[in-house]
Write an enzyme that holds these catalytic residues in place. Structure first.
Site, short mmCIF file in Angstrom:
data_model
loop_
_atom_site.label_atom_id
_atom_site.label_comp_id
_atom_site.label_asym_id
_atom_site.label_seq_id
_atom_site.Cartn_x
_atom_site.Cartn_y
_atom_site.Cartn_z
N ASP A 117 0.64 -1.03 0.04
CA ASP A 117 -0.03 0.00 -0.03
C ASP A 117 0.65 1.32 0.08
O ASP A 117 1.79 1.52 -0.85
CB ASP A 117 -0.81 -0.05 1.15
CG ASP A 117 -2.11 0.78 1.19
OD1 ASP A 117 -3.09 0.84 0.44
OD2 ASP A 117 -1.86 2.00 1.75
N HIS A 307 -6.84 -6.50 -1.76
CA HIS A 307 -5.95 -5.64 -1.46
C HIS A 307 -5.11 -5.86 -0.13
O HIS A 307 -3.93 -5.75 -0.04
CB HIS A 307 -6.25 -4.15 -1.32
CG HIS A 307 -5.14 -3.14 -0.94
ND1 HIS A 307 -4.31 -2.75 -1.86
CD2 HIS A 307 -4.97 -2.49 0.21
CE1 HIS A 307 -3.54 -1.80 -1.22
NE2 HIS A 307 -3.73 -1.73 0.14
#
Length: 336
Positions: A117, A307
């Protein structure tokens, strides 16, 4: 037998350490050494949002078992690291410089860097700002994006090539902290971001809208972040509140201006690994299609995950990282 994730509250494999930087900012980081204390190399693991150093809890045991020393900091504004008001302190260059200083603190002349991220964006830039320090980079979900000579705002990105980045406008607006401002609302936000839903399938987060505040009270348990580890995250996010962590979404122009000094350093020639999460709704697979142009030492891999691949598919992610490290000459793990 699978390696057990670290318990960030109490685990003999790690220590919680602190260091006060040159300008008075204090960083917190998880620190671990392999059994016997002799390490092959030092790996820094850099997290994203809304995460913390414990986001690497499944990978830290693997790296320790392979003989690496591990340093996993809380980024600026997160967890037990300080949360200053100055937005410039949340830039990618500043994070890169802080990593370099922490490397000196632990006595590492060179390091490997892993990111996810926001941490993925950090490690790519750290390799450019400190090429003498960083020998290898691996990024989970976050593709490499080279510096650009022209500024593109988040608004223009959301209106154009990356509509799924529109959530960043809401996170940067200052509105989130008005509603997510106590222990319970922070808990509900975390459950929502990590996949929890309401009784009628309601979401608490939308990549094109941001935080759906009206739905947060109804969000149920997350399969990825729950129980004691959720309690830990809530406690860490209650230290400073949510707004300090959102300063990372307010630095686009600052990062652009810093990047101008890297326009002739777009290529990263060291060995790199990129692990694509096939179902990442924000960092989509097509965003990584041109990475090979700038990364001659790139190895690609993918995992069928959202994710949150680090915790959703830890065995698969660990296997990819281990295989790549072995291929880089770091030997084998002693157990799995």
């Amino acid at each position: 037998m699978a390696l057990q994730p670290i318990n960030p509250v109490e685990d003999p494999r790690i220590d919680h350490k602190f260091h006060r930087l040159r300008d008075g900012i204090t960083y917190h980081y998880l620190y671990g050494e392999p059994q016997g204390g002799r390490s092959k190399a030092t790996v820094f693991l850099i997290h994203g949002w809304p995460d913390c150093s414990a986001g690497w809890r499944f990978q830290i045991p693997l790296l320790l078992d392979m003989g690496f020393r591990v340093v996993a900091p809380d980024l600026m504004g997160f967890g037990a690291t300080d949360a200053p008001d100055d937005i410039s302190l949340y830039s990618l260059k500043r994070a890169s410089d802080d990593i370099a200083e922490l490397a000196k603190v632990v006595g590492a002349e060179q390091i490997l860097l892993g990111g996810h991220d926001w941490g993925g964006f950090v490690v790519w830039r750290a390799a450019q700002w400190h090429p003498e320090l960083v020998t290898h980079v691996f990024s989970i979900c976050t593709p490499y994006s080279p510096p650009h000579k022209d500024y593109v705002s988040t608004e223009d990105l959301a209106k154009g090539p990356l509509p799924q980045f529109a959530y960043q406008l809401h996170l940067a607006s200052g509105d989130v902290g008005k509603s997510v401002n106590d222990e319970q609302s922070i808990r509900q936000l975390l459950k929502a971001i990590y996949g929890g839903k309401g009784p009628n399938g309601e979401y608490g987060f939308d990549s094109r809208k941001g935080v759906l505040v009206e739905n947060l009270p109804a969000i149920g348990e997350s399969k990825l972040l729950n129980g004691k580890i959720l309690d830990y995250y809530v406690k860490e996010y209650c230290r400073h509140g949510i707004e300090s962590t959102l300063n990372w979404y307010r630095t686009r122009r600052i990062n652009y201006e810093d990047d101008l000094a890297l326009l002739d350093k777009k290529t990263i020639s060291i060995p790199t690994l990129f692990v694509q999460a096939t179902h990442d709704s924000v960092l989509k697979p097509e965003m990584s299609k041109n990475m090979d142009v700038f990364l001659p030492g790139l190895t690609r891999a993918e995992v069928v995950a959202t994710h949150w691949a680090l915790m959703q598919k830890p065995a698969e992610v660990n296997s990819i990282i281990a295989k790549w490290l072995e291929g880089q000459g770091f030997g084998t793990k002693s157990s799995l």
